[in-house]
Design a protein around this motif. Structure first.
Motif, PDB file in Angstrom:
ATOM      1  N   LEU A 114     -14.102   8.169   6.619  1.00  0.00           N
ATOM      2  CA  LEU A 114     -13.427   8.756   5.719  1.00  0.00           C
ATOM      3  C   LEU A 114     -11.864   9.301   6.050  1.00  0.00           C
ATOM      4  CD1 LEU A 114     -16.055   8.969   3.931  1.00  0.00           C
ATOM      5  CD2 LEU A 114     -14.841   8.328   2.451  1.00  0.00           C
ATOM      6  N   PRO A 115     -11.326   9.143   6.166  1.00  0.00           N
ATOM      7  CA  PRO A 115     -10.750   9.932   7.420  1.00  0.00           C
ATOM      8  C   PRO A 115      -9.271  10.712   6.682  1.00  0.00           C
ATOM      9  CG  PRO A 115      -9.263   7.560   7.399  1.00  0.00           C
ATOM     10  CD  PRO A 115     -10.612   7.444   6.902  1.00  0.00           C
ATOM     11  N   THR A 116      -9.186  12.110   6.543  1.00  0.00           N
ATOM     12  CA  THR A 116      -8.244  13.066   6.231  1.00  0.00           C
ATOM     13  C   THR A 116      -8.218  14.661   6.961  1.00  0.00           C
ATOM     14  OG1 THR A 116      -8.421  14.284   4.321  1.00  0.00           O
ATOM     15  CG2 THR A 116     -10.534  14.293   5.180  1.00  0.00           C
ATOM     16  N   ASP A 117      -7.131  14.766   6.118  1.00  0.00           N
ATOM     17  CA  ASP A 117      -6.725  16.202   7.093  1.00  0.00           C
ATOM     18  C   ASP A 117      -6.502  17.054   6.491  1.00  0.00           C
ATOM     19  OD1 ASP A 117      -4.519  15.344   6.478  1.00  0.00           O
ATOM     20  OD2 ASP A 117      -2.930  16.485   6.985  1.00  0.00           O
ATOM     21  N   ASP A 118      -6.584  17.026   5.203  1.00  0.00           N
ATOM     22  CA  ASP A 118      -5.735  18.137   3.852  1.00  0.00           C
ATOM     23  C   ASP A 118      -6.483  17.310   2.488  1.00  0.00           C
ATOM     24  OD1 ASP A 118      -5.121  15.860   2.829  1.00  0.00           O
ATOM     25  OD2 ASP A 118      -3.270  16.129   2.325  1.00  0.00           O
TER      26      ASP A 118
ATOM     27  N   ASP B  70     -18.486  -2.558  19.474  1.00  0.00           N
ATOM     28  CA  ASP B  70     -19.367  -1.718  19.434  1.00  0.00           C
ATOM     29  C   ASP B  70     -19.988  -0.739  18.822  1.00  0.00           C
ATOM     30  OD1 ASP B  70     -19.706  -1.558  22.445  1.00  0.00           O
ATOM     31  OD2 ASP B  70     -19.858  -0.004  22.394  1.00  0.00           O
ATOM     32  N   LEU B  71     -18.858  -1.002  17.368  1.00  0.00           N
ATOM     33  CA  LEU B  71     -18.715  -0.689  15.580  1.00  0.00           C
ATOM     34  C   LEU B  71     -18.625  -1.656  14.941  1.00  0.00           C
ATOM     35  CD1 LEU B  71     -16.934   2.969  16.606  1.00  0.00           C
ATOM     36  CD2 LEU B  71     -19.556   2.465  16.198  1.00  0.00           C
ATOM     37  N   ARG B  72     -18.163  -2.403  15.136  1.00  0.00           N
ATOM     38  CA  ARG B  72     -17.248  -3.528  14.689  1.00  0.00           C
ATOM     39  C   ARG B  72     -19.048  -4.381  13.666  1.00  0.00           C
ATOM     40  NH1 ARG B  72     -15.505  -7.763  17.823  1.00  0.00           N
ATOM     41  NH2 ARG B  72     -13.830  -6.318  18.485  1.00  0.00           N
ATOM     42  N   ASP B  73     -18.017  -4.481  12.187  1.00  0.00           N
ATOM     43  CA  ASP B  73     -19.049  -5.102  11.524  1.00  0.00           C
ATOM     44  C   ASP B  73     -19.443  -4.463  10.115  1.00  0.00           C
ATOM     45  OD1 ASP B  73     -17.820  -7.574  12.332  1.00  0.00           O
ATOM     46  OD2 ASP B  73     -19.317  -7.778  12.579  1.00  0.00           O
ATOM     47  N   ASN B  74     -20.454  -3.021  11.158  1.00  0.00           N
ATOM     48  CA  ASN B  74     -21.419  -2.686  10.471  1.00  0.00           C
ATOM     49  C   ASN B  74     -20.209  -0.988   9.788  1.00  0.00           C
ATOM     50  OD1 ASN B  74     -21.598  -1.020  12.554  1.00  0.00           O
ATOM     51  ND2 ASN B  74     -23.624  -0.278  12.605  1.00  0.00           N
ATOM     52  N   LEU B  75     -19.041  -1.421  10.123  1.00  0.00           N
ATOM     53  CA  LEU B  75     -18.137   0.469   9.812  1.00  0.00           C
ATOM     54  C   LEU B  75     -17.151  -0.152   8.758  1.00  0.00           C
ATOM     55  CD1 LEU B  75     -16.503   2.631  10.499  1.00  0.00           C
ATOM     56  CD2 LEU B  75     -15.467   1.559  12.442  1.00  0.00           C
ATOM     57  N   THR B  76     -17.093   0.493   7.983  1.00  0.00           N
ATOM     58  CA  THR B  76     -16.400   0.710   6.941  1.00  0.00           C
ATOM     59  C   THR B  76     -15.532   1.906   6.658  1.00  0.00           C
ATOM     60  OG1 THR B  76     -18.081  -0.407   5.186  1.00  0.00           O
ATOM     61  CG2 THR B  76     -15.663   0.831   3.949  1.00  0.00           C
ATOM     62  N   VAL B  77     -14.255   2.015   6.713  1.00  0.00           N
ATOM     63  CA  VAL B  77     -13.287   2.815   6.769  1.00  0.00           C
ATOM     64  C   VAL B  77     -12.561   2.800   5.194  1.00  0.00           C
ATOM     65  CG1 VAL B  77     -10.849   3.948   7.557  1.00  0.00           C
ATOM     66  CG2 VAL B  77     -12.597   2.373   9.145  1.00  0.00           C
ATOM     67  N   ASP B  78     -12.597   4.229   4.752  1.00  0.00           N
ATOM     68  CA  ASP B  78     -12.313   4.063   3.386  1.00  0.00           C
ATOM     69  C   ASP B  78     -10.946   4.905   3.283  1.00  0.00           C
ATOM     70  OD1 ASP B  78     -11.896   5.104   0.902  1.00  0.00           O
ATOM     71  OD2 ASP B  78     -13.443   5.697   0.318  1.00  0.00           O
ATOM     72  N   THR B  79     -10.086   4.173   3.003  1.00  0.00           N
ATOM     73  CA  THR B  79      -8.603   5.255   3.079  1.00  0.00           C
ATOM     74  C   THR B  79      -8.376   6.366   1.893  1.00  0.00           C
ATOM     75  OG1 THR B  79      -7.469   3.146   3.055  1.00  0.00           O
ATOM     76  CG2 THR B  79      -7.796   4.201   5.408  1.00  0.00           C
ATOM     77  N   GLU B  80      -8.903   6.443   1.501  1.00  0.00           N
ATOM     78  CA  GLU B  80      -8.139   7.022  -0.526  1.00  0.00           C
ATOM     79  C   GLU B  80      -7.752   8.809  -0.151  1.00  0.00           C
ATOM     80  OE1 GLU B  80     -10.627   8.524  -4.533  1.00  0.00           O
ATOM     81  OE2 GLU B  80     -11.212   7.127  -3.139  1.00  0.00           O
ATOM     82  N   PHE B  81      -8.599   9.127   1.738  1.00  0.00           N
ATOM     83  CA  PHE B  81      -8.046  10.817   1.437  1.00  0.00           C
ATOM     84  C   PHE B  81      -7.432  10.483   2.583  1.00  0.00           C
ATOM     85  CE2 PHE B  81     -11.987   9.811  -0.837  1.00  0.00           C
ATOM     86  CZ  PHE B  81     -12.117  10.882  -1.766  1.00  0.00           C
ATOM     87  N   GLY B  82      -7.080   8.866   3.436  1.00  0.00           N
ATOM     88  CA  GLY B  82      -5.724  10.078   3.843  1.00  0.00           C
ATOM     89  C   GLY B  82      -5.946   8.190   4.802  1.00  0.00           C
ATOM     90  N   ASP B  83      -4.938   7.992   5.827  1.00  0.00           N
ATOM     91  CA  ASP B  83      -4.846   6.508   6.470  1.00  0.00           C
ATOM     92  C   ASP B  83      -5.235   6.597   8.187  1.00  0.00           C
ATOM     93  OD1 ASP B  83      -3.084   7.503   8.610  1.00  0.00           O
ATOM     94  OD2 ASP B  83      -1.967   7.683   6.895  1.00  0.00           O
ATOM     95  N   ASN B  84      -5.683   5.955   8.534  1.00  0.00           N
ATOM     96  CA  ASN B  84      -6.920   6.368   9.950  1.00  0.00           C
ATOM     97  C   ASN B  84      -5.335   5.303  10.680  1.00  0.00           C
ATOM     98  OD1 ASN B  84      -9.202   5.354  11.028  1.00  0.00           O
ATOM     99  ND2 ASN B  84      -9.496   3.850  11.279  1.00  0.00           N
ATOM    100  N   SER B  85      -5.299   6.508  10.865  1.00  0.00           N
ATOM    101  CA  SER B  85      -3.620   6.690  12.032  1.00  0.00           C
ATOM    102  C   SER B  85      -3.668   7.738  12.908  1.00  0.00           C
ATOM    103  CB  SER B  85      -2.411   6.065  11.206  1.00  0.00           C
ATOM    104  OG  SER B  85      -1.939   7.411  10.536  1.00  0.00           O
ATOM    105  N   GLY B  86      -4.459   8.460  12.980  1.00  0.00           N
ATOM    106  CA  GLY B  86      -4.708  10.034  13.397  1.00  0.00           C
ATOM    107  C   GLY B  86      -5.787   9.214  14.842  1.00  0.00           C
TER     108      GLY B  86
END
Length: 371
Positions: free
Chosen positions: A139-143, A86-102
């Protein structure tokens, strides 16, 4: 109407840092298992007939004008299931501030409510967000929420939706607004004047869950038992203030798509002034009313800059001195041409030089013959 598999894939990654589950918000957030939905004939459950939140805010009516194309909505903080159909192709994941593993439950649910586009042929099955043609940037991040918020707005996101709010992020949200973004977040956890704070309501229009004080609520939006994208490629039901914020963010994306000339504060005012009376007198999101307010504001804010156009027109005018220079150059050229013609025409008016040349030629020929 909507295509689920015809968009260009846009997954990107930038750098790697650690991430933890800081997206656990203080507002009530619920995720429940979804019962089997009616099949649509192609093997994909279709939850869209039960998405009451879209009808409640008037999103489906606004789709006749725009579905949010050209607008980017940023979701800093939680991880997001980037391969969800339902999200594929219009979603960008930017891991500059944390990885996307949460844990992806919160982020995926919010993303689906903002810009879910369904899946299968012609988007059959799945769920739709309020702005299904908008693009998403997680933009996944925790800190480093401050850095993620600032980066999202600086890179062009027109809407930034937070999983939680707090006065400690006021500097970053102020910078985001200054960069041109409307910032939305769940009500509670202290005031932040830069954030449009949202509280959840149920299908009856009543406040849902343990909501914040009325003084901390700018707006209410659907936020109880909402179908959205869930874990493991599935759909799920969610409740809570972050999800109400996501619905509001999707609605604001539609407004920004329809009226790109409006500034963040103008969109903010249009949403509040065009709202309906909600529970306890708190404003309830109404895109029809907000669109009317935005239309009025847009008349005074054309898409192009009229002052810039006037300056351009003035700059295109030829100065008077240039006209004099051009005319002078033409006259000088004419005079020079006339002088040359006169000199050439008066060089041997009686043909004397021609006769002398003829005599010289005859004498030279006679001498040559005698020799």
């Amino acid at each position: 109407m909507l295509g689920g598999n015809n968009r260009t894939r846009m997954h990107t990654r930038h750098g790697i840092r650690g991430i933890a589950a800081s997206c656990a918000v203080t507002t009530v957030v619920g995720i429940t298992a979804v019962p089997a939905a009616a099949e649509n004939g192609v093997g994909h459950p279709d939850f869209r007939p039960d998405q009451w939140g879209l009808e409640a805010i008037g999103a489906t009516e606004m789709w006749e004008e725009t579905e949010g194309a050209g607008i980017e909505v940023a979701v800093p903080g939680p991880s997001v299931h980037e391969d969800h159909p339902d999200l594929r192709d219009n979603l960008t994941v930017d891991t500059e501030f944390g990885d996307n593993s949460g844990n992806t439950d919160l982020g995926t649910g919010m993303a689906g409510l903002i810009a879910g586009h369904g899946h299968g042929m012609d988007a059959d099955g799945g769920v739709l967000g309020a702005a299904p043609s908008a693009t998403l940037r997680a933009l996944p991040t925790d800190d480093d929420m401050d850095g993620a918020i600032r980066s999202a707005a600086a890179d062009g996101a027109q809407v930034v939706v937070l999983p939680e709010t707090g006065a400690e992020m006021a500097s970053a949200t102020e910078a985001a607004v200054a960069a041109g973004a409307v910032v939305v977040g769940p009500a509670g956890n202290g005031g932040d004047p830069n954030v449009l704070t949202v509280a959840p309501t149920d299908e009856d229009g009543q406040l849902a869950g343990n909501t914040a004080d009325a003084s901390e609520i700018d707006l209410t939006a659907p936020g109880a038992e909402l179908y959205t994208a869930g874990p493991d490629m599935s759909e799920t039901q969610v409740s809570g203030a972050p999800y109400a914020s996501a619905v509001a963010a999707g609605g604001i994306a539609l407004l920004r798509s329809a009226y790109p000339q409006l500034q963040p504060e103008q969109v903010h005012d249009a949403v509040l002034e065009g709202s309906q009376q909600g529970p306890g007198g708190v404003p309830a999101l109404s895109l029809a009313g907000a669109q009317g307010e935005a239309e009025g504001a847009a008349q005074d804010s054309p898409v192009f800059d009229e002052d810039l156009v006037d300056e351009t027109d003035q700059g295109a005018q030829i100065p008077v001195w240039v006209w004099f220079a051009v005319v002078g150059a033409v006259l000088l050229f004419g005079i020079l041409a006339l002088v040359m013609w006169v000199r050439r025409s008066t060089r041997d008016p009686y043909g004397v030089e021609a006769e002398r040349r003829e005599e010289d030629e005859e004498i030279a020929a006679s001498r040559a013959a005698e020799e």
